[in-house]
Design a protein around this motif. Structure first.
Motif, mmCIF file in Angstrom:
data_model
loop_
_atom_site.group_PDB
_atom_site.id
_atom_site.type_symbol
_atom_site.label_atom_id
_atom_site.label_comp_id
_atom_site.label_asym_id
_atom_site.label_seq_id
_atom_site.Cartn_x
_atom_site.Cartn_y
_atom_site.Cartn_z
ATOM 1 N N CYS A 100 0.844 -1.198 0.000
ATOM 2 C CA CYS A 100 0.000 0.000 0.000
ATOM 3 C C CYS A 100 0.882 1.251 0.000
ATOM 4 O O CYS A 100 1.971 1.251 0.570
ATOM 5 N N ASP A 101 0.414 2.301 -0.657
ATOM 6 C CA ASP A 101 1.162 3.563 -0.666
ATOM 7 C C ASP A 101 1.376 4.080 0.748
ATOM 8 O O ASP A 101 2.317 4.823 1.006
ATOM 9 N N CYS A 103 -5.137 0.964 2.612
ATOM 10 C CA CYS A 103 -6.105 2.034 2.359
ATOM 11 C C CYS A 103 -7.209 1.614 1.390
ATOM 12 O O CYS A 103 -8.289 2.179 1.393
ATOM 13 N N ASN A 104 -6.937 0.607 0.541
ATOM 14 C CA ASN A 104 -7.902 0.140 -0.464
ATOM 15 C C ASN A 104 -8.255 1.202 -1.498
ATOM 16 O O ASN A 104 -9.224 1.047 -2.235
ATOM 17 N N LYS A 105 -7.465 2.293 -1.543
ATOM 18 C CA LYS A 105 -7.754 3.359 -2.509
ATOM 19 C C LYS A 105 -6.593 3.580 -3.469
ATOM 20 O O LYS A 105 -6.794 4.003 -4.605
ATOM 21 N N CYS A 106 -5.371 3.290 -3.013
ATOM 22 C CA CYS A 106 -4.213 3.543 -3.867
ATOM 23 C C CYS A 106 -4.139 2.502 -4.989
ATOM 24 O O CYS A 106 -4.800 1.469 -4.930
ATOM 25 N N CYS A 162 -3.194 -1.150 -3.893
ATOM 26 C CA CYS A 162 -4.318 -1.789 -3.197
ATOM 27 C C CYS A 162 -5.368 -2.261 -4.193
ATOM 28 O O CYS A 162 -5.844 -3.398 -4.124
#
Ligand SMILES: [Zn+2]
Length: 448
Positions: free
Chosen positions: A64-65, A73-76, A79
């Motif tokens: 993850c970033d 984060c599940n957004k980068c 992910c």
């Protein structure tokens, strides 16, 4: 038809969402937070308990970033790539179909190269126990000196088949099967998110049928939802769809046995079969029922956790009608009968004979139970008689000792044991007896 959509949709995307495995996720979160992630993990546990899901979460948290983090984060980009299964550096291998030495040699080659997209390469090897001995040896060499940019997560449903040399190179975690209550909680959450109307009892039936597996419980919910209309789904519907045997049927059969009433056994089976229940399923499910009865006697709190307070009380009430030993005996007898199913041409006959045998044996076991206390008392009285005797003779003779050790046998009646074979051999006599004694039962027997 595949029923994995719900499971994919509701797959845990953070460690806190992984249900029922806190002992695993807490340790992993600590390791990730402090940067002390092991280079090889071994995840053991039954299917559908979250091993692969957790493995992917490790891959995400590492790449993850926001790393180092215990909460991807599940957004980068990394992910999302990993969630969608298109990261070049998170490699999932099914050991069942890549079990040879060449597969692992190839893996060892690849491992040397630096990751192309992510910071770290993660190899998730599922069903690792399937690897051949040569492949394990090759893998061991890699695990002994893993390159710093590589992490291994091995998963298995059969930990005992993984060589000790491999296990000792990994940090091991054991994933637990979920309790019925755990599964129900999750099913409730998913059902309400999906707008599936379903009764609590129906959820319970699904949770139970899933046998501790998260994935299975959601697949079952999906099957049930696909078949039913807009109205609330009932337990009966679930039973009908899953083809399982309803609880009332099991209670009725067990009651017939416990009431020591062979006639009741015949009538109950006849009623259930005419309602469309399959004798084969009844036999199998009844074995499970007696095991459940035993559980409520042996560990009531555990039973409450598993079945909920109401059903646990219902089980206990039924269990108390027979000696505890009989429950074990019944479960064993039914299991033996279950193994005979595939050889038996007439499943109804097998069910009838098995339950008849049990109905007769409740009494046999019951008498054994009743006569036990006097025997115990005699043994307790014996030592108190000793001091008086010791005045004359300091030590009891060998004969006397033997006599004291041996509990009086005369009060114990021989056990009433009837083997299935014996009943089968004399089935015509049973029929004849019923014909003479019961006009209502005989027509039922004639069909067998
Ligand atoms: Zn991220």
């Amino acid at each position: 038809m595949s029923y994995l959509a719900l499971y994919r949709k509701y797959r845990s995307q953070t460690f806190d969402e992984v249900m029922g495995q806190r002992h695993v996720t807490q340790t992993l979160k600590n390791a990730l937070r402090t940067g002390k992630v092991a280079h090889a993990y071994l995840f053991c546990g039954p299917r559908g308990t979250g091993k692969t899901t957790t493995a992917r979460l490790i891959a995400k948290a590492l790449n993850c970033d926001a790393a180092p983090t215990d909460n991807p984060c599940n957004k980068c980009e990394p992910c999302i790539r990993i969630t969608e299964g298109r990261s070049m550096d998170v490699i999932e291998i099914d050991a069942a179909s890549n079990r040879g030495i060449d597969d692992i040699k190839e893996l060892r080659e690849q491992v040397r190269y630096a990751p192309t997209q992510e910071r770290y390469k993660c190899y998730i090897i599922d069903e690792v126990h399937q690897l051949s001995a040569d492949a394990f040896n090759a893998l061991l060499k890699t695990l002994e000196e893993p390159p710093p940019h590589v992490y291994f997560i091995l998963a298995t449903t059969e930990a005992h088949r993984v060589p000790k040399t491999i296990v000792s190179r990994c940090q091991r975690f054991d994933f637990r099967t979920a309790t019925v209550q755990d599964l129900m909680q999750n099913l409730r959450r998913v059902a309400s998110a999906e707008g599936i109307k379903i009764s609590e009892e129906a959820l319970w039936v699904i949770a139970r049928a899933a046998n501790g597996g998260w994935r299975d419980s959601l697949s079952l919910l999906e099957q049930v939802a696909a078949y039913s209309s807009d109205e609330e789904i009932s337990a009966q519907e679930v039973n009908a769809i899953l083809g399982s045997v309803e609880l009332p049927a099991l209670f009725a059969l067990a009651d017939a046995v416990a009431s020591r009433n062979p006639g009741e056994v015949f009538l109950t089976i006849d009623r259930l079969v005419s309602e469309g229940k399959e004798p084969r399923r009844l036999l199998t499910a009844l074995g499970g029922h007696f095991r459940d009865l035993m559980l409520t006697i042996a560990a009531y709190e555990h039973a409450v956790e598993r079945f909920g307070p109401e059903l646990a009380a219902q089980y206990r009430e039924q269990a108390q009608k027979v000696p505890p030993k009989f429950l074990l005996h019944a479960a064993e007898t039914l299991q033996t009968a279950e193994s005979q199913l595939k050889w038996s041409a007439d499943h109804r006959l097998l069910l009838e004979l098995t339950l008849l045998k049990l109905a007769y044996e409740v009494d046999g076991r019951g008498q054994e139970q009743q006569t036990a206390p006097p025997a115990v008392r005699t043994q307790q009285e014996a030592p108190s008689a000793k001091p008086a005797a010791s005045k004359i003779e300091p030590r009891p003779s060998v004969e006397q000792t033997k006599a004291l050790e041996k509990p009086p046998q005369t009060t114990v009646r021989p056990q009433q044991r009837i083997s299935l074979e014996a009943v089968l051999a004399r089935w015509h006599e049973v029929r004849e007896l019923v014909r003479q004694n019961s006009k209502s039962l005989y027509p039922l027997l004639e069909r067998t």
